[in-house]
Design a protein around this motif. Sequence first.
Motif, PDB file in Angstrom:
ATOM      1  N   ALA A  48      61.427 -17.182  66.458  1.00 23.67           N
ATOM      2  CA  ALA A  48      62.465 -17.323  66.105  1.00 23.67           C
ATOM      3  C   ALA A  48      63.135 -18.370  66.917  1.00 23.67           C
ATOM      4  N   VAL A  49      62.765 -18.805  68.105  1.00 22.48           N
ATOM      5  CA  VAL A  49      63.218 -20.122  68.629  1.00 22.48           C
ATOM      6  C   VAL A  49      62.992 -21.193  68.016  1.00 22.48           C
ATOM      7  N   ILE A  50      61.759 -21.565  67.719  1.00 26.82           N
ATOM      8  CA  ILE A  50      61.093 -22.619  66.829  1.00 26.82           C
ATOM      9  C   ILE A  50      61.904 -22.728  65.553  1.00 26.82           C
ATOM     10  N   GLU A  51      62.427 -21.563  64.826  1.00 30.63           N
ATOM     11  CA  GLU A  51      63.215 -21.601  63.920  1.00 30.63           C
ATOM     12  C   GLU A  51      64.545 -21.991  63.859  1.00 30.63           C
ATOM     13  N   GLY A  52      64.993 -21.492  64.924  1.00 31.90           N
ATOM     14  CA  GLY A  52      66.663 -21.583  65.382  1.00 31.90           C
ATOM     15  C   GLY A  52      66.852 -22.927  66.196  1.00 31.90           C
ATOM     16  N   VAL A  53      65.980 -23.472  66.883  1.00 30.40           N
ATOM     17  CA  VAL A  53      66.203 -24.624  67.660  1.00 30.40           C
ATOM     18  C   VAL A  53      65.308 -25.711  67.399  1.00 30.40           C
ATOM     19  N   PRO A  54      65.807 -26.596  66.782  1.00 30.24           N
ATOM     20  CA  PRO A  54      65.102 -27.902  66.427  1.00 30.24           C
ATOM     21  C   PRO A  54      64.279 -28.688  67.377  1.00 30.24           C
ATOM     22  N   GLU A  55      64.916 -28.596  68.348  1.00 26.88           N
ATOM     23  CA  GLU A  55      64.324 -29.323  69.465  1.00 26.88           C
ATOM     24  C   GLU A  55      62.929 -28.696  69.854  1.00 26.88           C
ATOM     25  N   LEU A 103      61.571 -23.582  84.822  1.00 30.12           N
ATOM     26  CA  LEU A 103      61.544 -23.845  83.576  1.00 30.12           C
ATOM     27  C   LEU A 103      62.755 -24.776  83.385  1.00 30.12           C
ATOM     28  N   GLY A 104      63.578 -24.687  83.912  1.00 33.79           N
ATOM     29  CA  GLY A 104      65.124 -25.686  83.364  1.00 33.79           C
ATOM     30  C   GLY A 104      64.754 -26.931  83.967  1.00 33.79           C
ATOM     31  N   ARG A 105      64.026 -27.109  85.087  1.00 28.65           N
ATOM     32  CA  ARG A 105      63.687 -28.667  85.686  1.00 28.65           C
ATOM     33  C   ARG A 105      62.468 -29.046  84.714  1.00 28.65           C
ATOM     34  N   GLY A 106      61.766 -28.192  84.051  1.00 33.47           N
ATOM     35  CA  GLY A 106      60.781 -28.834  83.191  1.00 33.47           C
ATOM     36  C   GLY A 106      61.241 -29.140  81.908  1.00 33.47           C
ATOM     37  N   GLU A 107      62.459 -28.749  81.523  1.00 33.73           N
ATOM     38  CA  GLU A 107      62.933 -28.832  80.262  1.00 33.73           C
ATOM     39  C   GLU A 107      63.574 -30.282  80.379  1.00 33.73           C
ATOM     40  N   ALA A 108      64.302 -30.405  81.563  1.00 36.72           N
ATOM     41  CA  ALA A 108      65.094 -31.616  81.865  1.00 36.72           C
ATOM     42  C   ALA A 108      63.992 -32.519  81.768  1.00 36.72           C
ATOM     43  N   ARG A 109      63.154 -32.801  82.448  1.00 36.13           N
ATOM     44  CA  ARG A 109      61.873 -33.757  82.653  1.00 36.13           C
ATOM     45  C   ARG A 109      61.305 -33.962  81.229  1.00 36.13           C
ATOM     46  N   SER A 110      61.157 -32.941  80.317  1.00 33.32           N
ATOM     47  CA  SER A 110      60.794 -33.209  78.856  1.00 33.32           C
ATOM     48  C   SER A 110      62.021 -33.840  77.873  1.00 33.32           C
ATOM     49  N   GLY A 111      63.176 -34.047  78.246  1.00 32.37           N
ATOM     50  CA  GLY A 111      64.299 -34.501  77.702  1.00 32.37           C
ATOM     51  C   GLY A 111      65.128 -33.734  76.818  1.00 32.37           C
ATOM     52  N   ARG A 112      64.862 -32.284  76.834  1.00 30.52           N
ATOM     53  CA  ARG A 112      65.636 -31.455  76.062  1.00 30.52           C
ATOM     54  C   ARG A 112      66.804 -31.124  76.662  1.00 30.52           C
ATOM     55  N   THR A 113      67.975 -30.770  76.098  1.00 30.09           N
ATOM     56  CA  THR A 113      69.261 -30.654  76.704  1.00 30.09           C
ATOM     57  C   THR A 113      69.648 -29.412  77.072  1.00 30.09           C
ATOM     58  N   VAL A 114      70.825 -29.083  77.750  1.00 32.94           N
ATOM     59  CA  VAL A 114      71.014 -27.908  78.223  1.00 32.94           C
ATOM     60  C   VAL A 114      71.300 -26.903  76.997  1.00 32.94           C
ATOM     61  N   ASP A 115      72.106 -27.876  75.883  1.00 26.07           N
ATOM     62  CA  ASP A 115      72.711 -26.914  74.927  1.00 26.07           C
ATOM     63  C   ASP A 115      71.157 -25.980  74.209  1.00 26.07           C
ATOM     64  N   ALA A 116      70.158 -27.069  74.121  1.00 26.18           N
ATOM     65  CA  ALA A 116      68.944 -26.480  73.403  1.00 26.18           C
ATOM     66  C   ALA A 116      68.297 -25.379  74.286  1.00 26.18           C
ATOM     67  N   LEU A 117      68.693 -25.415  75.604  1.00 24.77           N
ATOM     68  CA  LEU A 117      67.797 -24.362  76.486  1.00 24.77           C
ATOM     69  C   LEU A 117      68.492 -23.207  76.248  1.00 24.77           C
ATOM     70  N   LEU A 118      70.044 -23.306  76.353  1.00 25.61           N
ATOM     71  CA  LEU A 118      70.767 -22.132  76.122  1.00 25.61           C
ATOM     72  C   LEU A 118      70.619 -21.419  74.844  1.00 25.61           C
ATOM     73  N   GLY A 167      68.374 -25.271  87.446  1.00 24.22           N
ATOM     74  CA  GLY A 167      66.994 -26.019  87.171  1.00 24.22           C
ATOM     75  C   GLY A 167      67.287 -27.526  86.549  1.00 24.22           C
ATOM     76  N   HIS A 168      67.572 -27.240  85.422  1.00 21.16           N
ATOM     77  CA  HIS A 168      68.062 -28.502  84.660  1.00 21.16           C
ATOM     78  C   HIS A 168      68.924 -29.353  85.275  1.00 21.16           C
ATOM     79  N   ASN A 169      70.142 -28.842  85.652  1.00 31.37           N
ATOM     80  CA  ASN A 169      70.995 -29.842  86.303  1.00 31.37           C
ATOM     81  C   ASN A 169      70.545 -30.577  87.523  1.00 31.37           C
ATOM     82  N   ASP A 170      69.865 -29.783  88.506  1.00 35.79           N
ATOM     83  CA  ASP A 170      69.192 -30.188  89.606  1.00 35.79           C
ATOM     84  C   ASP A 170      68.254 -31.346  89.215  1.00 35.79           C
TER      85      ASP A 170
END
Length: 411
Positions: A48-55, A103-118, A167-170
């Motif tokens: 569902a995440v793959i289908e709903g979040v393009p990133e 996880l949040g820190r890893g997503e930031a390092r991968s270049g994905r946004t907070v919006d995508a994470l939420l 984590g993403h913000n930090d």
Amino acid sequence: MAKTWGAAQSSDAGSGSITDLGTLDLPEQVSANLAEQLPEVAERTVAAVIEGVPEYAEAFAEGKVRRTIERAVQTALAAFLRLVSVTDSHTSLSDAIDAAYALGRGEARSGRTVDALLSAYRIGARTAWRSMSSSAVKSGISADTTADFAELVFAYIDQLSAASINGHNDEQATSGRVRQQYLEQLSQALLTGQPVDELSGLAERANWESPRTLTAVILPESRRRSAAASLDPRTLSLPGNAVDGIGTDHGVLLVPDSEKSRPLLLRTLTGTGATVGPSRPWTVVRSSFQRACHATELLPAHGDDVLDTDQHLVELVLNADADSLSDLRHQILAPLRDQRPASAERLEQTLRSWLLHQGRREAVAADLVVHPQTVRYRMTQLRQLFGDQLDDPGSVLALIVALGPTANADQ
């Protein structure tokens, strides 16, 4: 059915505090059924995440990565079931929060946004709840228990998502500070003239796209940041306390690719009191910085006006070696040494104007605001004093330099 709520406890990962989830009195068989179905629930959630979040579609495209994520989701859901189980009261919510923070820190390092994470959290929570609630209802739990179950599920997801955002913000803040440090290292290496291979390595480490040219600008430290904000985003900026030779009350900007738009650069810097060096290939911008430094030292103060060093090359050349210029004046103007000071000054002014106007008497008279006959009289004196020197190209060149526009008469 009984539900109890735990007390708040602090967590290093979540900036602030987290709240322990309550416990839910689910029948043991219901808990067992839910645990058995977690692999399938995790698979549906990731789909569902793959289908709903393009990133995440591209990120999870590789089968191995997707299976890893599914296991992570399964682990998180299993932790939830243990957290709310009355038979396992020793499981800590802090572990789940720490994992979400990482996880949040890893997503930031991968270049994905907070919006995508939420978005991933929202879709994942909805999908997981749909599967788990369906199984619970089929097991015959009451409506009240189902409602409490839903409340705990979404409270759990809310805390995980909050920790991931922290984590993403930090990570972004840390990455920003690290990149700024790399950019400052690059700037200092440029100003000290380090080898090209070192400069290229620093530029790559700082993720800085190298331009064709850089232009050094020295300006008051109080205006450095605001000026940089109006220039090319690639502009490098250093405070005065990080640069040798200009004092802490001034800073430096290195502006990319401004050689063809120099007038625009000068207009942008209007009112900053900046001194602008020449454009140079980016790896040798040190020479631009050195000229700006020399101009700051040698030329008169210009207040808030912009000083374009390209318009003051003669003054910079004449003042580059004050001792040599003084010796040249002493040597080439020796014939005036025995004249009275006032007379020597008038003759010097006349000789300078005569040389610059190529001997045109009327032009010299207009320049000095005297009668042409006065010019003729003075030039007769000068020819008597200097003799053949006024017809010798080498001597004429020396006189022009010695009598240049910024030379002081008392040198």
